[in-house]
Every structure is written in C-alpha cells, then in structure tokens.
Design a protein around this motif. Structure first.
Motif, PDB file in Angstrom:
ATOM      1  N   UNK A 235      -5.863  -1.712   8.408  1.00 19.91           N
ATOM      2  CA  UNK A 235      -6.629  -0.855   7.501  1.00 19.91           C
ATOM      3  C   UNK A 235      -6.938   0.487   8.146  1.00 19.91           C
ATOM      4  N   UNK A 236      -7.367   0.463   9.396  1.00 22.30           N
ATOM      5  CA  UNK A 236      -7.698   1.701  10.114  1.00 22.30           C
ATOM      6  C   UNK A 236      -6.468   2.596  10.265  1.00 22.30           C
ATOM      7  N   UNK A 237      -5.362   2.032  10.696  1.00 17.83           N
ATOM      8  CA  UNK A 237      -4.126   2.808  10.903  1.00 17.83           C
ATOM      9  C   UNK A 237      -3.593   3.355   9.586  1.00 17.83           C
ATOM     10  N   UNK A 238      -3.784   2.620   8.497  1.00 24.46           N
ATOM     11  CA  UNK A 238      -3.270   3.068   7.198  1.00 24.46           C
ATOM     12  C   UNK A 238      -3.959   4.353   6.729  1.00 24.46           C
ATOM     13  N   UNK A 239      -5.112   4.664   7.280  1.00 24.61           N
ATOM     14  CA  UNK A 239      -5.871   5.846   6.868  1.00 24.61           C
ATOM     15  C   UNK A 239      -5.472   7.113   7.624  1.00 24.61           C
ATOM     16  N   UNK A 240      -4.646   6.983   8.643  1.00 28.26           N
ATOM     17  CA  UNK A 240      -4.251   8.141   9.442  1.00 28.26           C
ATOM     18  C   UNK A 240      -3.353   9.069   8.631  1.00 28.26           C
ATOM     19  N   UNK A 241      -3.525  10.377   8.811  1.00 24.23           N
ATOM     20  CA  UNK A 241      -2.793  11.343   7.981  1.00 24.23           C
ATOM     21  C   UNK A 241      -1.289  11.328   8.227  1.00 24.23           C
ATOM     22  N   UNK A 242      -0.844  10.981   9.436  1.00 27.46           N
ATOM     23  CA  UNK A 242       0.594  10.958   9.708  1.00 27.46           C
ATOM     24  C   UNK A 242       1.260   9.665   9.229  1.00 27.46           C
ATOM     25  N   UNK A 243       0.476   8.705   8.823  1.00 27.58           N
ATOM     26  CA  UNK A 243       1.009   7.434   8.317  1.00 27.58           C
ATOM     27  C   UNK A 243       1.017   7.489   6.788  1.00 27.58           C
ATOM     28  N   UNK A 244       2.226   7.608   6.210  1.00 22.24           N
ATOM     29  CA  UNK A 244       2.346   7.707   4.749  1.00 22.24           C
ATOM     30  C   UNK A 244       2.467   6.322   4.109  1.00 22.24           C
ATOM     31  N   UNK A 245       2.909   5.342   4.903  1.00 23.82           N
ATOM     32  CA  UNK A 245       3.007   3.956   4.433  1.00 23.82           C
ATOM     33  C   UNK A 245       3.020   3.059   5.670  1.00 23.82           C
TER      34      UNK A 245
END
Length: 195
Positions: free
Chosen positions: A160-170
């Motif tokens: 959940x935390x990583x999914x919110x990062x701006x460089x992570x689109x999916x």
C-alpha cells in the motif's frame, strides 16, 4: 480490457524463451510478451532472463561481463539466439504490448539508452524489483509507465505504501495476492504474475 502477456514469449513448449521466434508467435496469437532486460559488457540492451549464462548455455559468466557479439555466437550455436531489445521493438511494430522487466540495477547511461529506445514506442510498460531503476527512469521521463514488482513475502502495508509513490504507476504482485480483499483500497492498477 485486460492485457495478457506471455511470460518470456513461451506460448508453446516447443519455443525457447526470449527468442524472436517465440515473440513473433505470441504476437501472431494477439498476445503481448513479457521479457527481461540485461546489459552486456558493451552496453547492449538484450532480452535475457538470467544474470548468468550458466543455465541457458552452460557457461559460468555474468551477462554484464560478456560482449554481445560473444553472447550472440554462443546463443546461435545453441539454437536460441539472444535478441537485442531494438530487434524486439522492430518486430512488435508498435502494435503489440511489451512488458519489459529491468533485472539488474542499471547505470544511468543504460537507463538513458533505454528511455531513448522507447521514445517512439506506444504499447509498453517497464517493471523492476529494483525501485532505484524506476526512480531514475521517472526522472528521465515522467510519462514512462513504470511498475514496481514485489516479492511474494511483501506485506500488505508495504504494498500500500509503495503504491502511493509518484514514480510507481502500477504494481505487480505474486498471484497469491489475488485473494487479498484489502488490495481494493489501492488506487493504482495491479497486475499479477505468473498465471
């Protein structure tokens, strides 16, 4: 509409993984393909799964320590020629989906080369377990579709935390996560491997 990618282009058992013939067959059947990217000693981006040539060609050498011309000779001799990424891009003709996994940590020059190769490509996504690769690709071009691969032992809080990062689109998760209802709270697309 969902996208289906053939892992390493292996749509049939008779094909050898990550070869142009396997990729072409997948495209003929209207599937996208997933392939892994490595860089050779002479900075060539190739479609190859392993970090080492041992499993495929019985040669205990790391891909990064071998020139592409040598890998090409070895792989042709073994009837499984290792293609350059630019060859894959040419046969996909911008018509077929490509899921390109960056396997190792890549140098800035290699990431720049990759971004340049992909400038005119429309149907692709970049994935990696190495988040640093995604951060650097994002800095090169914020429009590149970047996905973070996560191991099967990753906990839901970290996902959940990583999914919110701006460089992570999916995000791309192990198929065991298909049954996790809490994933519905994630606002970005989720893909699963290997099904």
């Amino acid at each position: 509409m969902s996208e289906h990618y053939i892992h390493r282009g292996l749509a049939k058992k008779s094909f050898k993984e990550n070869t142009l013939s396997a990729f072409k067959y997948s495209f003929e059947k209207k599937y996208g393909i997933e392939t892994d990217l490595h860089v050779t000693k002479d900075n060539q981006l190739i479609c190859f799964h392993d970090f080492n040539l041992k499993r495929k060609f019985n040669l205990n050498k790391k891909v990064k320590d071998v020139y592409y011309s040598d890998i090409k000779k070895i792989s042709i001799k073994n009837h499984a020629r290792v293609p350059l990424l630019k060859e894959l891009l040419k046969i996909s003709k911008n018509k077929h989906f490509l899921l390109l996994e960056i396997k190792p940590f890549l140098k800035d020059k290699n990431l720049q080369d990759l971004a340049t190769l992909l400038k005119k490509v429309k149907k692709y996504k970049i994935i990696s377990f190495k988040e640093k690769n995604l951060v650097k690709m994002y800095q090169l071009n914020k429009k590149i579709p970047l996905g973070l691969l996560m191991l099967s032992n990753t906990n839901l809080k970290e996902i959940t935390t990583k999914s919110k990062l701006k460089h992570v689109k999916f995000i791309v998760l192990d198929k065991k996560f298909l049954i996790k209802k809490k994933l519905k709270k994630i606002k970005k697309p989720i893909y699963f491997y290997t099904i």
